[in-house]
Design a protein around this motif. Structure first.
Motif, PDB file in Angstrom:
ATOM      1  N   UNK A   1       0.664  -1.324  -0.110  1.00 39.18           N
ATOM      2  CA  UNK A   1      -0.065  -0.024   0.008  1.00 39.18           C
ATOM      3  C   UNK A   1       1.031   1.398  -0.016  1.00 39.18           C
ATOM      4  N   UNK A   2       1.817   1.271   0.744  1.00 45.11           N
ATOM      5  CA  UNK A   2       2.704   2.357   0.825  1.00 45.11           C
ATOM      6  C   UNK A   2       3.468   2.357  -0.502  1.00 45.11           C
ATOM      7  N   UNK A   3       4.008   1.520  -1.281  1.00 39.57           N
ATOM      8  CA  UNK A   3       4.433   1.724  -2.384  1.00 39.57           C
ATOM      9  C   UNK A   3       3.556   2.240  -3.532  1.00 39.57           C
ATOM     10  N   UNK A   4       2.433   1.733  -3.621  1.00 42.62           N
ATOM     11  CA  UNK A   4       1.578   2.139  -4.647  1.00 42.62           C
ATOM     12  C   UNK A   4       1.009   3.498  -4.075  1.00 42.62           C
ATOM     13  N   UNK A   5       1.078   4.198  -2.829  1.00 39.45           N
ATOM     14  CA  UNK A   5       0.629   5.257  -2.710  1.00 39.45           C
ATOM     15  C   UNK A   5       2.057   6.497  -3.242  1.00 39.45           C
ATOM     16  N   UNK A   6       3.201   5.781  -2.668  1.00 42.80           N
ATOM     17  CA  UNK A   6       4.454   6.644  -3.212  1.00 42.80           C
ATOM     18  C   UNK A   6       4.526   6.706  -4.947  1.00 42.80           C
ATOM     19  N   UNK A   7       4.111   5.713  -5.568  1.00 42.64           N
ATOM     20  CA  UNK A   7       4.018   5.705  -7.117  1.00 42.64           C
ATOM     21  C   UNK A   7       3.022   6.553  -7.536  1.00 42.64           C
ATOM     22  N   UNK A   8       1.918   6.942  -6.836  1.00 45.54           N
ATOM     23  CA  UNK A   8       0.994   7.634  -7.393  1.00 45.54           C
ATOM     24  C   UNK A   8       1.081   9.215  -6.842  1.00 45.54           C
TER      25      UNK A   8
ATOM     26  N   UNK B   1      10.205   4.514  -3.095  1.00 46.55           N
ATOM     27  CA  UNK B   1      10.883   3.176  -3.986  1.00 46.55           C
ATOM     28  C   UNK B   1      11.477   3.740  -5.161  1.00 46.55           C
ATOM     29  N   UNK B   2      12.237   2.969  -5.931  1.00 49.92           N
ATOM     30  CA  UNK B   2      12.876   3.197  -7.175  1.00 49.92           C
ATOM     31  C   UNK B   2      11.888   3.562  -8.018  1.00 49.92           C
ATOM     32  N   UNK B   3      10.711   2.840  -8.154  1.00 48.47           N
ATOM     33  CA  UNK B   3       9.555   2.902  -9.145  1.00 48.47           C
ATOM     34  C   UNK B   3       9.035   4.181  -8.972  1.00 48.47           C
ATOM     35  N   UNK B   4       8.706   4.410  -7.365  1.00 46.14           N
ATOM     36  CA  UNK B   4       8.068   5.639  -7.326  1.00 46.14           C
ATOM     37  C   UNK B   4       8.740   6.932  -7.577  1.00 46.14           C
ATOM     38  N   UNK B   5      10.196   6.928  -7.172  1.00 46.22           N
ATOM     39  CA  UNK B   5      10.875   8.011  -7.623  1.00 46.22           C
ATOM     40  C   UNK B   5      10.895   8.108  -9.254  1.00 46.22           C
ATOM     41  N   UNK B   6      10.896   7.213  -9.952  1.00 46.77           N
ATOM     42  CA  UNK B   6      11.093   7.285 -11.563  1.00 46.77           C
ATOM     43  C   UNK B   6       9.675   7.948 -11.911  1.00 46.77           C
ATOM     44  N   UNK B   7       8.657   7.426 -11.376  1.00 47.09           N
ATOM     45  CA  UNK B   7       7.264   7.983 -11.592  1.00 47.09           C
ATOM     46  C   UNK B   7       7.264   9.561 -11.093  1.00 47.09           C
ATOM     47  N   UNK B   8       7.877   9.741 -10.105  1.00 49.64           N
ATOM     48  CA  UNK B   8       7.497  11.276  -9.444  1.00 49.64           C
ATOM     49  C   UNK B   8       8.457  12.329 -10.364  1.00 49.64           C
ATOM     50  N   UNK B   9       9.625  11.776 -10.989  1.00 50.01           N
ATOM     51  CA  UNK B   9      10.594  12.743 -11.622  1.00 50.01           C
ATOM     52  C   UNK B   9      10.196  12.517 -13.088  1.00 50.01           C
ATOM     53  N   UNK B  10       9.984  11.547 -13.532  1.00 42.51           N
ATOM     54  CA  UNK B  10       9.697  11.397 -15.042  1.00 42.51           C
ATOM     55  C   UNK B  10       8.442  10.884 -15.634  1.00 42.51           C
TER      56      UNK B  10
ATOM     57  N   UNK C   1      16.671  -3.136  -6.454  1.00 41.09           N
ATOM     58  CA  UNK C   1      15.871  -2.013  -6.386  1.00 41.09           C
ATOM     59  C   UNK C   1      15.104  -1.746  -5.133  1.00 41.09           C
ATOM     60  N   UNK C   2      14.719  -2.775  -4.167  1.00 35.11           N
ATOM     61  CA  UNK C   2      13.992  -2.493  -2.986  1.00 35.11           C
ATOM     62  C   UNK C   2      14.955  -2.088  -2.011  1.00 35.11           C
ATOM     63  N   UNK C   3      16.082  -2.113  -2.171  1.00 36.60           N
ATOM     64  CA  UNK C   3      17.161  -1.953  -0.803  1.00 36.60           C
ATOM     65  C   UNK C   3      17.576  -0.554  -0.885  1.00 36.60           C
ATOM     66  N   UNK C   4      16.579   0.589  -0.503  1.00 37.74           N
ATOM     67  CA  UNK C   4      17.005   1.886  -0.503  1.00 37.74           C
ATOM     68  C   UNK C   4      16.659   2.216   0.831  1.00 37.74           C
ATOM     69  N   UNK C   5      17.245   3.536   1.425  1.00 35.66           N
ATOM     70  CA  UNK C   5      16.779   3.786   2.875  1.00 35.66           C
ATOM     71  C   UNK C   5      16.424   5.266   2.960  1.00 35.66           C
TER      72      UNK C   5
END
Length: 420
Positions: free
Chosen positions: A296-303, A381-390, A408-412
């Motif tokens: 849920x947190x990942x999806x929220x971050x992506x959108x 997450x990397x996917x969320x960052x990619x969606x946010x920026x690009x 790609x899941x190991x970020x802090x």
């Protein structure tokens, strides 16, 4: 005949001691008038019934009887208990009252037969009131036959229906202000009255409501004694049966004790297994719940395209994207007239302008020395960052390569990522 039946010597003490050893205070007592404090007179109800019956309705003569009972010394004072009465027959009460040998013989025979445990305590005379007014004749009879201060005289006026007790004091018979009536079975007096064809009940010629009621209670108690015994026997039998049942059940329980113990152990084992299974299910549920929360947190971050990102620019040589390089080569090939140095300056200015536009459009990215940085925050997450920026997931592999990230899941949180 003059006979002394009372003495103040040791015989008095012997009689008192003998009476006290077998004496039991009655339970049902009724007071009539004001009683003497030092000398109390108690008369049994059947004796009063007999005396009133004996006086009858004959207004021409008097009837006489001898009273029997016992003397008792209590803490409250000396007490006289009158428990029976014996009629003196064939005596002339109209003239001088004389007790002959035949009279005393019959009196002692009746006392021995019906009242062997009692002694003579006084006498009774009943009849019309005008015959009872001859005080001298009555006093002489009392002194000649019933001498002593403890002997009592009971009189009954059958005209006025009034009784009175007298004691000999200071040379005369003094009327007592009151007395006590007590109620007992008194089988001796009942037997005497039955044998002399006189009913020991309320059929006597007077009406005493209180006496009748108390007698009814005594008779009920006597009648219910058998019922009480029957109930006691029934209770005893029921108790015995219950004790036998308890013994049988106890024996069965002792014989099956091992089986019950094994059953208890089995129940305990099953209970422990259920607890373990429940613990495993709870662990799985918690894991699933954590996984759902992370997704849920990942999806929220992506959108989520809004928020603040801290971007820091550090010096370094990062090659521009192929897209930008192609544009530069096209510009260099098309610009044949301009000087190579001028073209280079223009290209740098154009790149700086693009970088400035990116920083302005995406406030989460910071440009430092020509390098873009993105600071990771909670829920990224990397996917969320990619969606946010690009607004695309195509830059995930580029970000991993720029930052040497294998998973790609190991970020802090707080990590600074180089972004294209």
């Amino acid at each position: 005949m003059v006979e002394s039946v009372y003495s103040n010597d040791n015989a008095e003490a012997n009689r008192a001691c003998r009476a006290q050893t077998s004496f039991k205070m009655p339970k049902n007592i009724r007071q009539v008038g004001k009683s003497n404090v030092t000398k109390k007179i108690y008369v049994e109800d059947y004796v009063m019934t007999f005396a009133r019956y004996l006086a009858g309705d004959d207004y021409s003569s008097c009837r006489i009887a001898v009273l029997v009972g016992q003397y008792v010394k209590l803490e409250s004072g000396n007490c006289l208990f009158i428990s029976g009465a014996v009629e003196v027959k064939n005596i002339d009460a109209a003239n001088e009252i004389v007790f002959t040998n035949d009279h005393w013989t019959q009196i002692y025979e009746d006392i021995k037969k019906y009242f062997p445990e009692y002694e003579i305590v006084g006498w009774f005379i009943g009849g019309p009131g005008y015959l009872l007014e001859d005080k001298e004749k009555i006093l002489k009879t009392h002194l000649d036959n019933f001498a002593g201060q403890d002997k009592t005289l009971l009189t009954y006026d059958n005209i006025e229906k009034e009784e009175a007790f007298y004691l000999y004091e200071n040379g005369s018979l003094c009327r007592q202000e009151g007395y006590y009536i007590y109620y007992e079975k008194n089988e001796e007096m009942q037997n005497y009255m039955i044998d002399h064809k006189q009913k020991p009940s309320e059929e006597a010629q007077y009406d005493d409501r209180v006496s009748r009621e108390i007698r009814a209670v005594i008779q009920n108690k006597k009648g219910s004694a058998d019922e009480v015994k029957s109930i006691n026997r029934l209770v005893y039998a029921a108790g015995t049966l219950l004790a036998v049942i308890i013994l049988v059940v106890g024996a069965a329980i002792l014989n099956n004790y091992d089986q019950m113990k094994n059953m208890q152990n089995t129940l305990n084992a099953l209970s422990q297994n259920l607890k373990e299974v429940e613990s495993v299910f709870r662990t799985k549920e918690n894991q699933q719940e954590n996984t759902d929360q992370n997704s849920k947190k990942t999806n929220e971050a992506a959108t989520d395209k809004e928020g603040s990102l801290n971007v820091e620019v550090v010096p370094g040589g990062i090659k521009p994207l192929e897209e930008n390089n192609e544009k530069k080569e096209d510009e260099k090939s098309n610009d044949n007239v301009a000087d190579s140095s001028a073209n280079s300056q223009k290209a740098q200015k154009s790149e700086q302008a693009k970088n400035t536009e990116t920083a302005d459009a995406n406030s989460e990215v910071v440009i430092s020395g020509g390098v873009k940085y993105y600071t990771v925050k909670a829920g990224d997450s990397l996917a969320g960052i990619s969606y946010k920026l690009y607004n695309s997931a195509n830059y995930i592999s580029v970000i991993k390569e720029l930052n040497n990230i294998e998973d790609e899941n190991l970020i802090y949180i707080g990590q600074k990522l180089i972004v294209p």
